[in-house]
Design a protein around this motif. Structure first.
Motif, PDB file in Angstrom:
ATOM      1  N   GLN A 123      -6.443   4.509  39.285  1.00 61.32           N
ATOM      2  CA  GLN A 123      -5.520   5.513  40.590  1.00 61.32           C
ATOM      3  C   GLN A 123      -6.132   6.119  39.720  1.00 61.32           C
ATOM      4  N   ALA A 124      -5.682   5.989  38.068  1.00 62.27           N
ATOM      5  CA  ALA A 124      -5.293   7.491  37.254  1.00 62.27           C
ATOM      6  C   ALA A 124      -6.990   8.025  37.214  1.00 62.27           C
ATOM      7  N   ALA A 125      -8.800   6.845  37.234  1.00 63.81           N
ATOM      8  CA  ALA A 125      -9.712   7.661  37.064  1.00 63.81           C
ATOM      9  C   ALA A 125      -9.822   8.387  38.324  1.00 63.81           C
ATOM     10  N   GLN A 126      -9.906   7.812  39.595  1.00 63.01           N
ATOM     11  CA  GLN A 126      -9.936   8.712  40.811  1.00 63.01           C
ATOM     12  C   GLN A 126      -9.260   9.790  41.363  1.00 63.01           C
ATOM     13  N   PHE A 127      -7.657  10.021  40.437  1.00 62.58           N
ATOM     14  CA  PHE A 127      -7.176  11.297  40.578  1.00 62.58           C
ATOM     15  C   PHE A 127      -8.597  12.475  39.218  1.00 62.58           C
ATOM     16  N   GLY A 128      -8.587  12.006  38.540  1.00 62.26           N
ATOM     17  CA  GLY A 128      -9.228  12.332  36.851  1.00 62.26           C
ATOM     18  C   GLY A 128     -10.587  13.175  38.250  1.00 62.26           C
ATOM     19  N   ALA A 129     -11.271  11.977  39.203  1.00 63.45           N
ATOM     20  CA  ALA A 129     -12.289  12.522  38.955  1.00 63.45           C
ATOM     21  C   ALA A 129     -12.286  13.769  40.486  1.00 63.45           C
ATOM     22  N   ALA A 130     -11.178  13.661  41.004  1.00 65.15           N
ATOM     23  CA  ALA A 130     -10.751  14.460  42.560  1.00 65.15           C
ATOM     24  C   ALA A 130      -9.997  15.845  41.448  1.00 65.15           C
ATOM     25  N   ALA A 131      -9.646  15.331  41.003  1.00 65.04           N
ATOM     26  CA  ALA A 131      -9.035  16.741  39.911  1.00 65.04           C
ATOM     27  C   ALA A 131     -10.243  17.803  39.509  1.00 65.04           C
ATOM     28  N   VAL A 132     -11.435  16.748  39.744  1.00 66.35           N
ATOM     29  CA  VAL A 132     -12.305  18.248  39.159  1.00 66.35           C
ATOM     30  C   VAL A 132     -13.763  18.701  40.220  1.00 66.35           C
ATOM     31  N   VAL A 133     -13.754  17.852  41.191  1.00 70.50           N
ATOM     32  CA  VAL A 133     -13.252  18.901  42.664  1.00 70.50           C
ATOM     33  C   VAL A 133     -12.626  19.213  42.994  1.00 70.50           C
ATOM     34  N   HIS A 134     -11.097  19.316  42.623  1.00 71.43           N
ATOM     35  CA  HIS A 134     -10.514  20.372  43.516  1.00 71.43           C
ATOM     36  C   HIS A 134     -10.470  21.142  42.924  1.00 71.43           C
ATOM     37  N   LEU A 135     -10.893  21.591  41.336  1.00 67.13           N
ATOM     38  CA  LEU A 135     -10.703  23.035  40.704  1.00 67.13           C
ATOM     39  C   LEU A 135     -11.785  23.129  41.434  1.00 67.13           C
ATOM     40  N   ILE A 136     -13.439  22.787  40.837  1.00 72.25           N
ATOM     41  CA  ILE A 136     -14.684  23.834  40.996  1.00 72.25           C
ATOM     42  C   ILE A 136     -14.502  24.146  42.714  1.00 72.25           C
ATOM     43  N   GLU A 137     -13.922  23.650  43.395  1.00 69.29           N
ATOM     44  CA  GLU A 137     -13.785  24.201  45.020  1.00 69.29           C
ATOM     45  C   GLU A 137     -12.813  25.555  44.828  1.00 69.29           C
ATOM     46  N   GLY A 138     -12.344  25.592  43.614  1.00 71.74           N
ATOM     47  CA  GLY A 138     -11.244  26.532  43.883  1.00 71.74           C
ATOM     48  C   GLY A 138      -9.529  26.297  44.200  1.00 71.74           C
ATOM     49  N   ARG A 139      -9.448  25.029  44.863  1.00 72.84           N
ATOM     50  CA  ARG A 139      -7.785  24.789  45.466  1.00 72.84           C
ATOM     51  C   ARG A 139      -7.038  24.958  44.282  1.00 72.84           C
ATOM     52  N   ASP A 140      -6.222  25.267  44.594  1.00 78.25           N
ATOM     53  CA  ASP A 140      -4.860  25.592  44.170  1.00 78.25           C
ATOM     54  C   ASP A 140      -4.317  24.012  43.195  1.00 78.25           C
ATOM     55  N   ILE A 141      -3.944  24.828  41.922  1.00 73.74           N
ATOM     56  CA  ILE A 141      -3.996  23.618  40.591  1.00 73.74           C
ATOM     57  C   ILE A 141      -2.490  23.158  40.691  1.00 73.74           C
ATOM     58  N   GLU A 142      -1.773  23.522  41.680  1.00 77.58           N
ATOM     59  CA  GLU A 142      -0.226  23.595  41.098  1.00 77.58           C
ATOM     60  C   GLU A 142      -0.060  22.285  42.549  1.00 77.58           C
ATOM     61  N   VAL A 143      -1.198  22.204  43.117  1.00 74.75           N
ATOM     62  CA  VAL A 143      -1.234  20.951  44.131  1.00 74.75           C
ATOM     63  C   VAL A 143      -1.630  19.834  42.894  1.00 74.75           C
ATOM     64  N   LEU A 144      -2.163  19.993  41.511  1.00 77.35           N
ATOM     65  CA  LEU A 144      -2.936  18.383  41.088  1.00 77.35           C
ATOM     66  C   LEU A 144      -1.513  18.504  40.368  1.00 77.35           C
ATOM     67  N   ASP A 145      -0.441  19.673  40.095  1.00 77.58           N
ATOM     68  CA  ASP A 145       0.898  19.740  38.906  1.00 77.58           C
ATOM     69  C   ASP A 145       1.828  18.898  40.315  1.00 77.58           C
ATOM     70  N   THR A 146       2.036  18.850  41.469  1.00 80.17           N
ATOM     71  CA  THR A 146       2.848  18.034  42.504  1.00 80.17           C
ATOM     72  C   THR A 146       2.404  17.043  42.102  1.00 80.17           C
ATOM     73  N   ALA A 147       1.372  16.650  42.297  1.00 85.08           N
ATOM     74  CA  ALA A 147       0.766  15.122  42.147  1.00 85.08           C
ATOM     75  C   ALA A 147       1.319  14.324  41.033  1.00 85.08           C
ATOM     76  N   LEU A 148       0.926  15.052  39.821  1.00 84.68           N
ATOM     77  CA  LEU A 148       0.915  14.227  38.484  1.00 84.68           C
ATOM     78  C   LEU A 148       3.229  13.950  38.647  1.00 84.68           C
ATOM     79  N   ALA A 149       3.420  15.633  38.696  1.00 81.23           N
ATOM     80  CA  ALA A 149       5.058  14.766  38.707  1.00 81.23           C
ATOM     81  C   ALA A 149       5.622  13.927  39.912  1.00 81.23           C
ATOM     82  N   SER A 150       4.835  13.254  40.904  1.00 83.13           N
ATOM     83  CA  SER A 150       5.273  12.497  42.198  1.00 83.13           C
ATOM     84  C   SER A 150       5.545  10.964  41.305  1.00 83.13           C
ATOM     85  N   LEU A 151       4.600  11.322  40.108  1.00 83.34           N
ATOM     86  CA  LEU A 151       4.202   9.718  39.876  1.00 83.34           C
ATOM     87  C   LEU A 151       5.342   9.155  39.008  1.00 83.34           C
ATOM     88  N   PRO A 152       5.795   7.875  39.405  1.00 85.31           N
ATOM     89  CA  PRO A 152       4.781   7.149  39.406  1.00 85.31           C
ATOM     90  C   PRO A 152       4.402   6.512  40.908  1.00 85.31           C
TER      91      PRO A 152
END
Length: 162
Positions: free
Chosen positions: A25-54
């Motif tokens: 799941q971490a590897a898939q998150f890493g790939a999705a994070a790159v796409v997310h940032l390249i597309e110019g989407r809000d980085i807060e979404v990524l930080d919120t997802a990390l904060a919600s782990l496990p």
């Protein structure tokens, strides 16, 4: 600071691992994070997802996509995805290695017979604050430098002679 897409992917993967995500799941998150940032989407979404782990979307989205793929017929799969994390859902679907698309209604269409089209690799502007936060999460993967950790198998051991 400008960083390579690969560097950001590895850092996001390590941050997710350090925050408690399993390796896949971490590897898939890493790939999705790159796409997310390249597309110019809000980085807060990524930080919120990390904060919600496990728990949370880093665990749930890959499993939901896997359940949809398990129902494939002749390499074609489709099914609904929870749209409560829409921006992150879009990034996960776009990061899939096979051709996939998400409709406005939240239905993902996956063609396992075709590779996903990929744009040229880009560089990503990652703020120093995000870089530091993700690096701190990634550091949770490290073991302390001590004789006890070396005796347990970490590093080169007690007799490093190269």
């Amino acid at each position: 600071m400008i960083r390579s897409a690969n560097e950001v992917m590895v850092l996001a993967t390590k941050a997710a691992r350090g925050a408690g995500a399993p390796a896949a799941q971490a590897a898939q998150f890493g790939a999705a994070a790159v796409v997310h940032l390249i597309e110019g989407r809000d980085i807060e979404v990524l930080d919120t997802a990390l904060a919600s782990l496990p728990d949370g979307p880093i665990i749930e989205l890959p499993l939901a996509l896997m359940r949809i793929v398990e129902g494939q017929v002749e390499g074609i799969a489709q099914g609904p995805l929870d749209q409560s994390q829409n921006a992150l859902v879009q990034s996960y679907v776009a990061a899939m290695p096979c051709a996939a698309a998400l409709t406005a209604e939240g239905v993902v269409h996956i063609d396992l017979n075709r590779r996903a089209p990929r744009a040229a690799v880009q560089r990503i502007n990652l703020s120093e604050q995000t870089y530091a936060a993700w690096t701190a999460l990634a550091a949770a993967l490290l073991v302390p430098e001590s004789d006890a950790s070396r005796l347990s198998g970490a590093g080169a051991g007690l007799t490093d002679n190269d």
